[in-house]
Write an enzyme that holds these catalytic residues in place. Sequence first.
Site, PDB file in Angstrom:
ATOM      1  N   SER A   1     -10.102  29.745   6.193  1.00  0.00           N
ATOM      2  CA  SER A   1     -11.213  30.946   5.798  1.00  0.00           C
ATOM      3  C   SER A   1     -12.081  31.374   5.046  1.00  0.00           C
ATOM      4  CB  SER A   1     -10.128  32.478   6.174  1.00  0.00           C
ATOM      5  OG  SER A   1      -9.193  32.645   4.813  1.00  0.00           O
ATOM      6  N   ASP A   2     -12.777  32.396   5.146  1.00  0.00           N
ATOM      7  CA  ASP A   2     -13.998  32.853   3.940  1.00  0.00           C
ATOM      8  C   ASP A   2     -12.882  33.340   3.021  1.00  0.00           C
ATOM      9  OD1 ASP A   2     -15.512  33.154   2.512  1.00  0.00           O
ATOM     10  OD2 ASP A   2     -17.604  34.257   4.185  1.00  0.00           O
TER      11      ASP A   2
END
Length: 813
Positions: free
Chosen positions: A253-254
Site C-alpha cells: 500500500s501507499d
Amino acid sequence: MKRRIWVPSVFLTVLALLNLGSAPASSGTGESRVDRLVDQMTLDEKLSFVHWDYSTTDPTALVYLPGVPRLDIPEVRASDGPAGVTIHRPSLAMPAPVSLASSFDDGLAEKYGQVLGREGRAFGMDVLFAPMVNDIRVPQAGRNFETFSEDPLLTGRTAAAEVTGIQSQGLMATVKHYAANTQENNRMGVDVEVDDRTLHETELPGFEAAVGAGAAAVMCAYPRVDGEPACGSDTLLTGILREQLHFQGFVTSDWLATHSTDAITKGLDQELGIDSTTAIPPGGQVPGGKYFGDTLKKAITDGTIPVSVLDRSVRRILGQMDRFGLLAENKPPRPQRDLAGGTRVARQVAESGAVLLRNQDRMLPLDAAATDHLAVIGPTAKTPKVTGLGSSYIVPDTATAPLDAITAKLGRGAQVSYAEGEDVEGEPIPAAAFEPPFSGGTVLQPARSGVVYDGRLTVDKAGLYRIAARVTGGNGSLQIDGCDPVSFGEVFGKLTSVPLRLSAGTHTVKISGGALVDQPMRLDLSWVTPARAQEAIDQAVETARKATTAVVFAYDDGAEGSDRTSLSLPGYQDELIKAVTAANPRTVVVLNTGSSVTMPWLDKTRAVLDMWYPGQAGAEATADLLFGDAEPGGRLSQTFPASDQATPVAGDPARYPGVDGVVHYSEGIYSGYRWYDHEGVKPLFPFGFGLSYTSFAYEDESVTRTADGLDVDVTVRNTGDRPGSDVVQVYLGPSPRLALDQADKALAGYRKVALDPGESRRVRIHVAERALQYWDTSGGAWKLAGGERRVLVGSSSDRIRLTATAQTDRPGR
C-alpha cells in the site's frame, strides 16, 4: 465496477516470461524453496512480512522487513526513488521523470533505471518505490513531475524500460500508484468515478507495461475507485492486476492507504504505514501494521481470515526475494556507488529531455566568443533547482549553480552580471506582526508533534507576500486563513518559500509541526513584501538593460501533497519576465518547472528552453544547451494549455477537483491532446512539440500490415547545418467500424533518430497490435477496431508531415 476477466495477448505473455531473466536468477528451486520456508515460519514471522516497519535511528532505510534470521531470510530495505534514493542524504539526483519521458528514448530510460538500481543496491536497498506511471490528467497536479506523460503509449514504453534498468541491477522496482491517482487535492479522500474503457485505455497501460517488464511489486494508491479503496479493491487487485495482467509479484500500500484488515483477502499483500496513535520512542524501532499487525493476527486466530490468505501474501513476497537472489546461500554482492557514471547519465537525460519551446531568429545557441555582456537573472540561476518536493525530494551529492556553469563558458573578457529578480526569502517577519509574538527559533522538542503556534498576523497592505519557512530537524505546516497550507520540513528542503495573496488586516495563523527524533525542530519565518518584491524586479531590469543578452531563470515548486492553484509561474515571475523583456529584447527564458505553465510573456521573448527539474548535472547541461555544445533533444510529453480555463478538466468541478469528494472522469478517453483535438481548442504548445537547432524533412511514407501491427517506414533528412535529433511520431486515426468515442488521432509509435547535416535515413516505426485495438467493456477484452485507418507521421500531435491509409484487418482475414 464489474470484474474484468481477460486472457492477455501472446505478445505480453512472452514479454513477461522473457523479462524474468532480467533479474538475478534464483537457485532453481524457486517455489519449492519458498513453500518450504513458509511452512517453517511461525505466525508472528509471517505477519512480519505483511507490514513495513521503520526505525527512528537508522537512516539507511525508509522502511524495512526484519527478516527471519533463524531461516536465513534477510532483512529487506526499501526507499522512495522516482528520481533517486531519497532516504540517503546526499544521493545522486536524477532529472525529474517527466524530463526522462520527454526524451522519447527507451534506451535512455533503461540507463536511467540502471543508475537508480545501482545507487539503491549500493545504499543497501532491496526495494525501490519507483517508477510512478499515473496519467498526467490534471495540469495542476502537484506530482506531474514525478510521472511521465499524458499519453499511455509513451508512459508504458518509458516505464517498461526503466523497470528493466532498475531490476537489471538486482533492485526490486515498485510501480505506483495503482490506480487513478492523478491529483493531490484530497488524494486520501477522493472517490474516482471512471468507466471501464477509460481506465483501461488511459490510466492502466503504464502499469500493464511495467508488469510486462517483470516489475517485482506494485504500490496501490490513496483514492477510492468507483467506491472501493484502491488498496482494498478486489476488482483492481485481483480482477485486473492478477487475472488480466497476470502479475506475479506483491502489492504494497501507499503510506497509510490501507483501510481494513480484510484488504488482504482482496489482493493487498503489505501495509505501509503506522498506527497514527503509536507513540514514537526517542530512538528505536517503530512497528507498522495498524491493520496487518495484531489486528490481522487476531482475525487469523479467531478464524475470520484463513491463514492460507496470509501464506499467499508471504509466498508472493518471498517469491520475489528468491527471484532476486535474496534467499540464496550466496547472496548477490552489493556494488559500489558509481557517482561519476550516474552523473554522466543524469546530464545526458537533462539534455535529451530539454525542450526548446521558442527560438526566434535562431537566438540559440548563443555564441560564447561573441557574447560580451550577459545578464543572468533569477534565484534558481544561483541556487540550482535540482528536484521536486515531497517524498521524491533529493539532496544531491553536488550541484553547480547555473550562473557558474554559464560564466565558465565565456571568455575572460566577457562580463556576467547577476540579479536575483525574485527574492525568495526576504527578511524576518517582525515579531510584533504576530499576536502573540512569534520570533522563530526552537519550537518543538523531540518525539512531540501538534500545534506549536495558534495566533494572528497583521498585514498593513494588501498584496502578494512570499512567506518563507527555514527549518531544521522536523516537518510541519503553516496555515494562514483563506490560503492553502504551506508545508515545510526535511522533505521540502531547508527553505520553503510560497507566495500567498493577503488582504490588509489581521489573519489567523496556525503552525503545526513535529520534530525528528533526538533533535529539536527549529523554525524561522521570513517574508517578501510587495514593496521588496518590486525592488528586486527593478534591480533585475537595470541589470538586463545594461547587458547585450539576458537569460532569465524561472521556476515552480511541484510537490507531493498539494496541487498548484494556478498554471502561472508562482510569485512575481511573470511580471519579472515581462519587465526584463521590455528592457532587453534579447531575452532567453530557462524554465525549471515540473509541468505545464502559462506564458503571458512568450511573444516578447527570443527563446524559451524548458529544462524541467534537471537533477544534479542540470547546470552543466543547461550551459551546454545554451551555448550549443549539446542540442535540446526533448519533445513535450504533455500538452501546455494556453490558459487555466482551456484544459480537459477546466470548467467542470466534477472533473476536478471533485464535488462532495467525488471526481468524475467525464472526459472519457479524451484526455490530454485527444481532448484538444476533439474540442478544437488550440493549446500554447501541443503534445510532442519541441524545436531543434537544425531542421528535418520527412519523405516517402509507406505502411505495411504485419502479424503484430503495422510497420511504418519514412525517410528522415537533416536539412540544416548542425547535427541533431528528431522524434518521428506516428499517429493513428479512428476506425470507421467502431460506433464508440474515438480519438481524432492517437500516438501509435515513435522513434528518435540522430542525423548529421545533410544525412538521410530510412526509419521504421513499428505500431504494435495493441494500438489497433480498443477495450470492449461488454466482453472485458481488447478487440481489434479494424478497417481502413489513417496513418499520420509528424513531429508533434498538431504538425503532421505525411498521411497514408492502411487496411488494419488481420492479414489473411
